[in-house]
Motif scaffolding. Structure first.
Motif, PDB file in Angstrom:
ATOM      1  N   GLU A  96      -0.976   6.378  -4.797  1.00  0.00           N
ATOM      2  CA  GLU A  96       0.019   7.092  -3.857  1.00  0.00           C
ATOM      3  C   GLU A  96       0.004   6.368  -2.499  1.00  0.00           C
ATOM      4  OE1 GLU A  96       1.311  11.158  -2.332  1.00  0.00           O
ATOM      5  OE2 GLU A  96      -0.532  11.292  -3.250  1.00  0.00           O
ATOM      6  N   TYR A 140       1.351   2.885  -2.839  1.00  0.00           N
ATOM      7  CA  TYR A 140       2.957   2.970  -2.919  1.00  0.00           C
ATOM      8  C   TYR A 140       3.352   3.198  -1.508  1.00  0.00           C
ATOM      9  CZ  TYR A 140       3.558   3.059  -8.075  1.00  0.00           C
ATOM     10  OH  TYR A 140       3.677   2.586  -9.165  1.00  0.00           O
ATOM     11  N   ARG A 141       2.751   4.182  -0.663  1.00  0.00           N
ATOM     12  CA  ARG A 141       3.364   4.502   0.660  1.00  0.00           C
ATOM     13  C   ARG A 141       3.329   3.310   1.392  1.00  0.00           C
ATOM     14  NH1 ARG A 141      -0.413   8.139   2.381  1.00  0.00           N
ATOM     15  NH2 ARG A 141       0.299   9.661   0.922  1.00  0.00           N
ATOM     16  N   PRO A 177       8.593   4.622  -4.070  1.00  0.00           N
ATOM     17  CA  PRO A 177       8.615   5.970  -4.398  1.00  0.00           C
ATOM     18  C   PRO A 177       7.529   6.270  -5.223  1.00  0.00           C
ATOM     19  CG  PRO A 177      11.002   5.131  -4.344  1.00  0.00           C
ATOM     20  CD  PRO A 177       9.983   3.691  -4.316  1.00  0.00           C
ATOM     21  N   TYR A 178       6.996   7.281  -4.971  1.00  0.00           N
ATOM     22  CA  TYR A 178       5.770   7.886  -5.966  1.00  0.00           C
ATOM     23  C   TYR A 178       6.081   9.143  -6.708  1.00  0.00           C
ATOM     24  CZ  TYR A 178       1.105   9.441  -7.130  1.00  0.00           C
ATOM     25  OH  TYR A 178      -0.091   9.736  -7.748  1.00  0.00           O
ATOM     26  N   GLU A 179       5.777   8.994  -7.934  1.00  0.00           N
ATOM     27  CA  GLU A 179       6.126  10.350  -8.840  1.00  0.00           C
ATOM     28  C   GLU A 179       4.935  10.550  -9.619  1.00  0.00           C
ATOM     29  OE1 GLU A 179       9.972  10.578 -11.168  1.00  0.00           O
ATOM     30  OE2 GLU A 179      10.361   8.654 -10.140  1.00  0.00           O
ATOM     31  N   LYS A 180       4.068  11.476  -9.184  1.00  0.00           N
ATOM     32  CA  LYS A 180       2.515  11.352  -9.777  1.00  0.00           C
ATOM     33  C   LYS A 180       2.488  11.614 -11.182  1.00  0.00           C
ATOM     34  CE  LYS A 180      -1.645  14.264  -9.046  1.00  0.00           C
ATOM     35  NZ  LYS A 180      -2.150  15.545  -8.381  1.00  0.00           N
ATOM     36  N   GLU A 181       3.353  12.455 -11.764  1.00  0.00           N
ATOM     37  CA  GLU A 181       3.078  12.640 -13.075  1.00  0.00           C
ATOM     38  C   GLU A 181       3.659  11.420 -14.082  1.00  0.00           C
ATOM     39  OE1 GLU A 181       1.380  14.895 -14.639  1.00  0.00           O
ATOM     40  OE2 GLU A 181       0.938  15.599 -12.606  1.00  0.00           O
ATOM     41  N   LYS A 182       4.810  10.674 -13.605  1.00  0.00           N
ATOM     42  CA  LYS A 182       5.084   9.573 -14.248  1.00  0.00           C
ATOM     43  C   LYS A 182       4.070   8.500 -14.089  1.00  0.00           C
ATOM     44  CE  LYS A 182       9.140   6.364 -14.154  1.00  0.00           C
ATOM     45  NZ  LYS A 182      10.340   6.068 -13.454  1.00  0.00           N
ATOM     46  N   VAL A 183       3.680   8.408 -13.061  1.00  0.00           N
ATOM     47  CA  VAL A 183       2.316   7.305 -12.716  1.00  0.00           C
ATOM     48  C   VAL A 183       1.056   7.753 -13.756  1.00  0.00           C
ATOM     49  CG1 VAL A 183       0.569   6.545 -11.186  1.00  0.00           C
ATOM     50  CG2 VAL A 183       3.002   6.689 -10.550  1.00  0.00           C
ATOM     51  N   ARG A 184       0.774   9.055 -13.684  1.00  0.00           N
ATOM     52  CA  ARG A 184      -0.254   9.436 -14.483  1.00  0.00           C
ATOM     53  C   ARG A 184      -0.123   9.036 -16.098  1.00  0.00           C
ATOM     54  NH1 ARG A 184      -3.990  13.803 -13.876  1.00  0.00           N
ATOM     55  NH2 ARG A 184      -2.866  14.654 -12.571  1.00  0.00           N
TER      56      ARG A 184
END
Length: 204
Positions: free
Chosen positions: A26, A29-30, A35-42
């Protein structure tokens, strides 16, 4: 020839580190305005790997994957205190050591793995620790297992790769060794567990 040998994965297997890994991604990405999508990345890193994720993002956004990974690695190294042991990890390592089972690590984690294992007081359990910086091809290539088998005269039929992902089972399959994994798999080499403590009750 050694009787039984365990080769351990780290993240999600011995180390409860995914929250620290996600926090590092995260931050990365910042820094690069991604753009950061936690569940998608996980979901992606559990199925593939962090390396694959960064390479894909770099290609999509015209970035340098090496630079991305350097920033992520630095961010993760600053979060070592957030990495804790999986339930039963210390106990099963001590049990295996007492049984005379030779233990190794092969992880896609970088050399920060040495620091984490030392800080947790686990490094003495392992005969050798291989990381992403050890020069072996990444899983599911069998190169790391072949290296350990040849160097330490391990018996493939009694050598187990212990992990938490399909990639780890594929690594064991390709290496001609056995698998212990948190996932169910049709692979003949695999034994599924729900908790690390179950390993001490398996028949070897």
């Amino acid at each position: 020839m050694q009787e039984i040998a365990f080769i351990w994965d780290l993240d999600g297997t011995l180390l409860d580190s995914y929250e620290a890994i996600l926090a590092g991604i995260e931050e990365t990405y910042r820094q690069f305005s991604i753009p950061y999508e936690k569940e998608k990345v996980r979901t992606f890193i559990l199925k593939y790997s962090v390396q694959d994720l960064l390479e894909q993002v770099a290609e999509e956004r015209g970035l340098d994957p090496v630079e991305l990974n350097q920033v992520r690695a630095q961010s993760l190294a600053e979060k070592n205190a957030q990495v804790v042991l999986m339930p039963g990890a210390r106990e099963v390592l001590a049990w295996a050591d007492k049984q005379g089972i030779q233990q190794f690590v092969y992880t896609h984690k970088g050399d920060n793995a040495f620091t984490i294992l030392r800080d947790l007081g686990l490094d003495s359990y392992f005969t050798e620790i291989l990381t992403s910086q050890s020069g072996c091809a990444r899983k599911p290539s069998p190169e790391a297992a072949t290296y350990l088998i040849n160097k330490y005269h391990l018996n493939p039929d009694r050598t187990y790769y212990i992990g938490d992902r399909t990639l780890d089972i594929e690594f064991a399959q390709n290496s001609g060794i056995q698998s212990i994994n948190f996932l169910e798999s049709p692979a003949i080499c695999n034994r599924q567990i729900s908790h690390l403590e179950e390993i001490s009750s398996l028949s070897f």
